[in-house]
Design a protein around this motif. Structure first.
Motif, PDB file in Angstrom:
ATOM      1  N   ALA A  19      19.519  18.967  11.786  1.00  0.00           N
ATOM      2  CA  ALA A  19      18.241  19.379  12.257  1.00  0.00           C
ATOM      3  C   ALA A  19      17.301  18.909  11.198  1.00  0.00           C
ATOM      4  CB  ALA A  19      18.154  20.894  12.283  1.00  0.00           C
ATOM      5  N   HIS A  20      17.833  18.420   9.957  1.00  0.00           N
ATOM      6  CA  HIS A  20      16.892  18.079   8.882  1.00  0.00           C
ATOM      7  C   HIS A  20      16.401  16.858   9.281  1.00  0.00           C
ATOM      8  CE1 HIS A  20      18.794  20.934   6.235  1.00  0.00           C
ATOM      9  NE2 HIS A  20      17.838  20.467   5.400  1.00  0.00           N
ATOM     10  N   PHE A  21      16.774  15.964  10.326  1.00  0.00           N
ATOM     11  CA  PHE A  21      16.171  14.852  10.719  1.00  0.00           C
ATOM     12  C   PHE A  21      15.315  14.941  11.772  1.00  0.00           C
ATOM     13  CE2 PHE A  21      20.067  13.961   8.059  1.00  0.00           C
ATOM     14  CZ  PHE A  21      19.501  12.951   7.380  1.00  0.00           C
ATOM     15  N   ASN A  22      15.041  15.935  12.289  1.00  0.00           N
ATOM     16  CA  ASN A  22      14.029  16.174  13.344  1.00  0.00           C
ATOM     17  C   ASN A  22      12.802  15.724  12.857  1.00  0.00           C
ATOM     18  OD1 ASN A  22      11.894  17.361  14.903  1.00  0.00           O
ATOM     19  ND2 ASN A  22      13.329  18.662  15.750  1.00  0.00           N
ATOM     20  N   PHE A  64      21.555  12.584  19.448  1.00  0.00           N
ATOM     21  CA  PHE A  64      20.442  12.169  18.678  1.00  0.00           C
ATOM     22  C   PHE A  64      19.003  12.677  19.221  1.00  0.00           C
ATOM     23  CE2 PHE A  64      16.939   8.918  17.956  1.00  0.00           C
ATOM     24  CZ  PHE A  64      17.349   8.379  16.619  1.00  0.00           C
ATOM     25  N   ARG A  65      18.779  12.667  20.478  1.00  0.00           N
ATOM     26  CA  ARG A  65      17.595  13.263  21.113  1.00  0.00           C
ATOM     27  C   ARG A  65      17.306  14.877  20.628  1.00  0.00           C
ATOM     28  NH1 ARG A  65      12.541  13.089  22.357  1.00  0.00           N
ATOM     29  NH2 ARG A  65      12.140  14.330  24.347  1.00  0.00           N
ATOM     30  N   CYS A  70      13.617  12.313  19.134  1.00  0.00           N
ATOM     31  CA  CYS A  70      13.428  11.136  19.494  1.00  0.00           C
ATOM     32  C   CYS A  70      14.413  10.503  20.664  1.00  0.00           C
ATOM     33  CB  CYS A  70      13.370  10.058  18.252  1.00  0.00           C
ATOM     34  SG  CYS A  70      12.192  10.693  17.234  1.00  0.00           S
ATOM     35  N   SER A  71      14.220   9.235  21.068  1.00  0.00           N
ATOM     36  CA  SER A  71      15.236   8.788  21.936  1.00  0.00           C
ATOM     37  C   SER A  71      15.676   7.454  21.170  1.00  0.00           C
ATOM     38  CB  SER A  71      14.477   8.114  23.290  1.00  0.00           C
ATOM     39  OG  SER A  71      14.326   9.287  24.044  1.00  0.00           O
ATOM     40  N   ALA A  72      17.102   7.500  21.045  1.00  0.00           N
ATOM     41  CA  ALA A  72      17.518   6.169  20.323  1.00  0.00           C
ATOM     42  C   ALA A  72      17.287   4.981  21.153  1.00  0.00           C
ATOM     43  CB  ALA A  72      19.170   6.423  19.988  1.00  0.00           C
ATOM     44  N   THR A  77      23.410   2.617  19.014  1.00  0.00           N
ATOM     45  CA  THR A  77      22.302   2.747  17.888  1.00  0.00           C
ATOM     46  C   THR A  77      22.476   4.205  17.445  1.00  0.00           C
ATOM     47  OG1 THR A  77      21.024   0.907  18.647  1.00  0.00           O
ATOM     48  CG2 THR A  77      20.141   2.471  17.089  1.00  0.00           C
ATOM     49  N   ALA A  78      22.676   5.160  18.366  1.00  0.00           N
ATOM     50  CA  ALA A  78      22.789   6.535  18.193  1.00  0.00           C
ATOM     51  C   ALA A  78      23.874   6.725  17.283  1.00  0.00           C
ATOM     52  CB  ALA A  78      22.569   7.335  19.479  1.00  0.00           C
TER      53      ALA A  78
END
Length: 101
Positions: A19-22, A64-65, A70-72, A77-78
Motif C-alpha cells: 500500500a506504500h505504492f498507492n 497492481f491496480r 493505477c493500471s499497469a 510489466t505488473a
C-alpha cells in the motif's frame, strides 16, 4: 490476497508494505522506515511470503491496480513492478516509480 497458511499478521504487513505504492498516498520512500522496526523473524517471514507470491505469479495486473490505484501497461510489466518492489524492500534495489509500469 491470502496465500497458503500465512498468519494474519504477515498478511497485514504485506498489504501494508504494498500500500506504500498507492499513488494517492505516495509513501514508497518510507518502505525502509516501515520495515526497520520489525523483529528479524517477522521481516524474514514477510520476505519469504513476498518471494513465494512472486514465484507463484500471484502478483500481477489486478494486484497492481489494487495497491497502486493505477493500471499497469500489461501483465508482464505488473509482475516486473512487484519484483522491483521486492528488490527495493529486501535487496537495496532502486525505488520503483509506479509511472514506469
Amino acid at each position: 490476497m491470502s496465500s497458503m497458511n500465512i498468519s494474519p499478521e504477515i498478511e497485514g504487513r504485506l498489504k501494508n508494505l504494498l500500500a506504500h505504492f498507492n499513488v494517492n498516498v505516495a509513501m514508497s520512500h518510507k518502505v525502509a522506515k516501515h520495515l526497520t522496526p520489525l523483529p528479524a523473524s517477522e521481516k524474514e517471514a514477510l520476505r519469504q511470503e513476498f518471494k513465494l507470491r512472486l514465484k507463484e505469479n500471484l502478483l500481477g495486473a489486478a494486484e497492481f491496480r489494487r495497491f497502486t490505484a493505477c493500471s499497469a501497461r500489461d501483465e508482464k510489466t505488473a509482475r516486473q513492478f512487484f519484483r522491483d518492489v521486492y528488490a527495493y524492500a529486501f535487496e537495496d534495489g532502486e525505488e520503483p516509480d509506479v509511472a514506469d509500469y
